[in-house]
Design an enzyme around this catalytic site. Structure first.
Site, mmCIF file in Angstrom:
data_model
loop_
_atom_site.group_PDB
_atom_site.id
_atom_site.type_symbol
_atom_site.label_atom_id
_atom_site.label_comp_id
_atom_site.label_asym_id
_atom_site.label_seq_id
_atom_site.Cartn_x
_atom_site.Cartn_y
_atom_site.Cartn_z
ATOM 1 N N ASN A 23 37.948 35.501 44.382
ATOM 2 C CA ASN A 23 38.601 35.656 43.083
ATOM 3 C C ASN A 23 39.408 34.431 42.646
ATOM 4 O O ASN A 23 39.985 34.423 41.559
ATOM 5 C CB ASN A 23 39.462 36.921 43.071
ATOM 6 C CG ASN A 23 38.581 38.164 43.063
ATOM 7 O OD1 ASN A 23 37.367 38.079 42.844
ATOM 8 N ND2 ASN A 23 39.179 39.322 43.319
ATOM 9 N N ARG A 122 37.841 49.256 32.334
ATOM 10 C CA ARG A 122 38.064 47.813 32.377
ATOM 11 C C ARG A 122 37.810 47.088 31.049
ATOM 12 O O ARG A 122 36.904 46.260 30.942
ATOM 13 C CB ARG A 122 37.234 47.191 33.497
ATOM 14 C CG ARG A 122 37.619 47.762 34.849
ATOM 15 C CD ARG A 122 36.868 47.149 35.972
ATOM 16 N NE ARG A 122 37.385 45.854 36.361
ATOM 17 C CZ ARG A 122 36.860 45.119 37.337
ATOM 18 N NH1 ARG A 122 35.798 45.547 37.971
ATOM 19 N NH2 ARG A 122 37.381 43.966 37.654
ATOM 20 N N ASP A 308 42.610 45.993 45.823
ATOM 21 C CA ASP A 308 41.402 45.572 46.540
ATOM 22 C C ASP A 308 41.458 45.879 48.042
ATOM 23 O O ASP A 308 40.475 45.657 48.759
ATOM 24 C CB ASP A 308 41.150 44.062 46.329
ATOM 25 C CG ASP A 308 40.682 43.768 44.922
ATOM 26 O OD1 ASP A 308 40.276 44.703 44.209
ATOM 27 O OD2 ASP A 308 40.728 42.586 44.519
ATOM 28 N N ARG A 400 28.233 40.605 47.388
ATOM 29 C CA ARG A 400 28.904 39.966 46.255
ATOM 30 C C ARG A 400 30.230 39.371 46.697
ATOM 31 O O ARG A 400 30.694 38.394 46.100
ATOM 32 C CB ARG A 400 29.184 40.996 45.159
ATOM 33 C CG ARG A 400 27.972 41.388 44.347
ATOM 34 C CD ARG A 400 28.406 42.218 43.167
ATOM 35 N NE ARG A 400 29.646 41.683 42.619
ATOM 36 C CZ ARG A 400 30.654 42.408 42.161
ATOM 37 N NH1 ARG A 400 30.583 43.712 42.133
ATOM 38 N NH2 ARG A 400 31.737 41.824 41.690
HETATM 39 N N1 EPU Z 1 43.122 45.928 31.474
HETATM 40 C C1 EPU Z 1 43.197 46.352 30.173
HETATM 41 N N2 EPU Z 1 42.857 45.452 29.175
HETATM 42 C C2 EPU Z 1 42.463 44.173 29.453
HETATM 43 C C3 EPU Z 1 42.409 43.764 30.800
HETATM 44 C C4 EPU Z 1 42.750 44.669 31.794
HETATM 45 O O1 EPU Z 1 43.536 47.501 29.874
HETATM 46 O O2 EPU Z 1 42.183 43.428 28.510
HETATM 47 C C5 EPU Z 1 43.472 46.884 32.563
HETATM 48 C C6 EPU Z 1 42.298 47.214 33.486
HETATM 49 O O3 EPU Z 1 41.467 48.208 32.935
HETATM 50 C C7 EPU Z 1 42.993 47.637 34.763
HETATM 51 C C8 EPU Z 1 44.243 46.729 34.777
HETATM 52 O O4 EPU Z 1 44.407 46.281 33.430
HETATM 53 O O5 EPU Z 1 43.391 48.970 34.680
HETATM 54 C C9 EPU Z 1 44.159 45.536 35.697
HETATM 55 O O6 EPU Z 1 42.928 44.886 35.518
HETATM 56 P P1 EPU Z 1 42.762 43.314 35.696
HETATM 57 O O7 EPU Z 1 42.415 42.737 34.368
HETATM 58 O O8 EPU Z 1 43.912 42.744 36.415
HETATM 59 O O9 EPU Z 1 41.464 43.254 36.618
HETATM 60 P P2 EPU Z 1 40.369 42.110 36.579
HETATM 61 O O10 EPU Z 1 41.005 40.853 36.181
HETATM 62 O O11 EPU Z 1 39.196 42.593 35.829
HETATM 63 C C10 EPU Z 1 40.698 41.235 39.007
HETATM 64 C C11 EPU Z 1 39.830 41.072 40.230
HETATM 65 C C12 EPU Z 1 39.550 42.447 40.814
HETATM 66 C C13 EPU Z 1 40.879 43.104 41.171
HETATM 67 C C14 EPU Z 1 41.789 43.161 39.936
HETATM 68 C C15 EPU Z 1 43.172 43.688 40.219
HETATM 69 C C16 EPU Z 1 38.603 39.062 39.760
HETATM 70 C C17 EPU Z 1 37.301 38.416 39.455
HETATM 71 N N3 EPU Z 1 38.610 40.386 39.858
HETATM 72 O O12 EPU Z 1 39.950 42.034 38.105
HETATM 73 O O13 EPU Z 1 38.788 42.239 42.003
HETATM 74 O O14 EPU Z 1 40.664 44.402 41.645
HETATM 75 O O15 EPU Z 1 41.928 41.847 39.364
HETATM 76 O O16 EPU Z 1 43.805 42.931 41.187
HETATM 77 O O17 EPU Z 1 39.595 38.386 39.954
HETATM 78 C C18 EPU Z 1 37.255 42.780 43.689
HETATM 79 O O18 EPU Z 1 37.363 41.615 44.112
HETATM 80 O O19 EPU Z 1 36.650 43.683 44.337
HETATM 81 C C19 EPU Z 1 37.834 43.136 42.388
HETATM 82 C C20 EPU Z 1 37.473 44.229 41.711
#
Ligand code: EPU
Length: 421
Positions: A23, A122, A308, A400
């Site tokens: 990540n 998401r 995670d 992945r």
């Molecule tokens: N959210 C919103 N609106 C947005 C963006 C996020 O409502 O515009 C919500 C999401 O639905 C969720 C929360 O905010 O409920 C947090 O989501 P976040 O955006 O932080 O997640 P992400 O950026 O999509 C990254 C990691 C994930 C990890 C999460 C939380 C990467 C590529 N992915 O996802 O990693 O679980 O942060 O720490 O960095 C994994 O590696 O298995 C994985 C899923």
């Protein structure tokens, strides 16, 4: 599709090297789009998501050269397409990370909407609202985000929720914007900080790294001759192997890690009865042959306990002594592993976003599968302690995000092998 077959019952022991963080690698590869000079990124993990990112950048005209040590040179001087197509985004949501850099440097981007996924809805509304505030024109049509901007303008952004890729996209957009951008309620995950350090190494002016308030003074261009940047170690891979050792009552040492990024996880392992010893870049865990004790967990953004690592601790609680309550607050539907663990004999009750696990003395092997990366990994961990064979299907999820998982576990004594399709 490949499967993993695990015969449970061995206590893990030995030493292991941890790979670079998935990540952090994904946003940093996307951030290379901002560089006027070729840049080399090191400690890249050997993962499907990296291959997908290389495909994504490659189809834009980016030249990528990878060596046997997994250093990737990224050269963006001939980029001629500014699109992240549905075919790639649907296999890797992190493709959304090209939106910020494409818009900031090339003034245009066309990125497929990621849509729902196995762990929740998401959305990307926070990314889009903030880019609009920075002056972008955005249209969502035909399942794609069409964004344009002559030059983005710095402003104050207060994020409604802590979002990791949201903060990263906005950081990458702000570094080339006109004026100063302030991101409040920014994610503090170490991977966000790693990206910020990479951007600064290319000439960006970001302060407030590691805090919830990032201040970015926009610059005209980015890029530094002969820049080499090494990705930070993967804290989730580290944590997953430490739980693998704890669940099997074993003793392992993980090397090439950054212990300070794992405080919340190490606290819970200690509470579960593990003896943890820490060095500058290594962690040793010793269960002294004891059964782990059940722990209560509440996931939340960094520095709290990471979502995670939730599935892996659910596997540990399934065989631990006592009752452990796990509350998931980051994603709405991240308990896909529970039903599969129940099929292995786990006693877990689900009540909305909470899993109440009453530890069992034993689990029994079964054919199982999961629909996301960490859930799949947790089933492998459950398989390590189950009696008999566990067959984990759909392991493309694991590939992945885990670099050679079966080799690493086998190196520590696990009986595990891959059955190719
Ligand atoms: N959210 C919103 N609106 C947005 C963006 C996020 O409502 O515009 C919500 C999401 O639905 C969720 C929360 O905010 O409920 C947090 O989501 P976040 O955006 O932080 O997640 P992400 O950026 O999509 C990254 C990691 C994930 C990890 C999460 C939380 C990467 C590529 N992915 O996802 O990693 O679980 O942060 O720490 O960095 C994994 O590696 O298995 C994985 C899923």
């Amino acid at each position: 599709m490949d499967k993993l077959i695990i015969t449970g019952g061995t206590q893990l022991s030995g030493e292991l090297r941890i790979a670079g963080a998935k990540n952090a690698a994904l946003p940093i590869l996307a951030a290379a789009l901002l560089s006027e000079e070729p840049v080399t990124i090191g400690n890249i993990p050997h993962l499907h998501d990296i291959t997908t990112t290389m495909q994504l950048l490659g189809q834009m005209g980016v030249r990528l050269t990878i060596d046997e040590k997994m250093n990737i040179e990224v050269d963006c001087c001939e980029i001629n397409k500014f699109e992240a197509p549905y075919e790639l985004v649907k296999t890797m949501r992190a493709s959304i990370l090209v939106l910020g850099p494409l818009l900031a440097r090339y003034g245009q981007a066309c990125v497929s909407l990621p849509g729902g996924c196995a762990i929740g809805t998401r959305p990307v509304d926070i990314h889009l609202d903030a880019l609009l505030k920075m002056g972008a024109e955005i249209k969502v049509e035909g399942g794609y985000i069409h964004a344009k901007a002559s030059r983005l303008k710095g402003c104050k952004l207060v994020l409604e929720k802590v979002t990791v890729t949201g903060t990263e996209n906005l950081l990458m957009a702000a570094v080339l914007a006109e004026g100063t951008t302030i991101i409040e309620n920014a994610a503090k995950e170490p991977e966000v900080s790693d990206l910020a350090h990479f951007l600064n190494a290319m000439g960006a002016k970001i302060t407030g790294i590691d805090t919830g308030v990032l201040v970015i003074e926009g610059v005209e261009k980015l890029g530094k001759k002969d820049l080499y940047y090494k990705i930070l170690p993967d804290r989730i891979e580290t944590g997953t192997y430490l739980v693998a050792a704890a669940i099997t009552r074993g003793k392992i040492k993980v090397k090439d890690v950054r212990p300070a990024t794992l405080d919340a996880v190490l606290d819970k392992l200690t509470e579960a009865g593990a003896e943890i010893t820490i060095g500058e870049d290594w962690i040793e865990l010793d269960m002294h042959g004891r059964r782990p004790k059940a722990v209560n967990i509440r996931t939340a953004p960094y520095p709290a306990f990471p979502t995670d690592m939730q599935a892996q601790f659910t596997a540990m609680n399934a065989v631990a002594d006592g009752v452990g309550v796990i509350t998931e607050t980051v994603f709405e539907n991240r308990f896909m592993h529970v039903q599969e663990m129940q099929r292995m004999g786990a006693n877990i009750q689900l009540e909305s976003n909470t899993a109440i696990c009453t530890g069992q003395k034993k689990l029994t092997g079964a054919p199982v599968m999961a629909t996301d990366l960490r859930a799949s990994a947790s089933l492998v961990l459950a398989g390590l302690v189950a009696e008999g064979d566990t067959l984990v299907d759909r392991i493309y999820h694991i590939d992945r995000g885990y670099d050679h998982i079966e080799e690493k576990l086998a190196q520590m004594g696990a009986t595990i092998r891959r059955i190719p399709r």
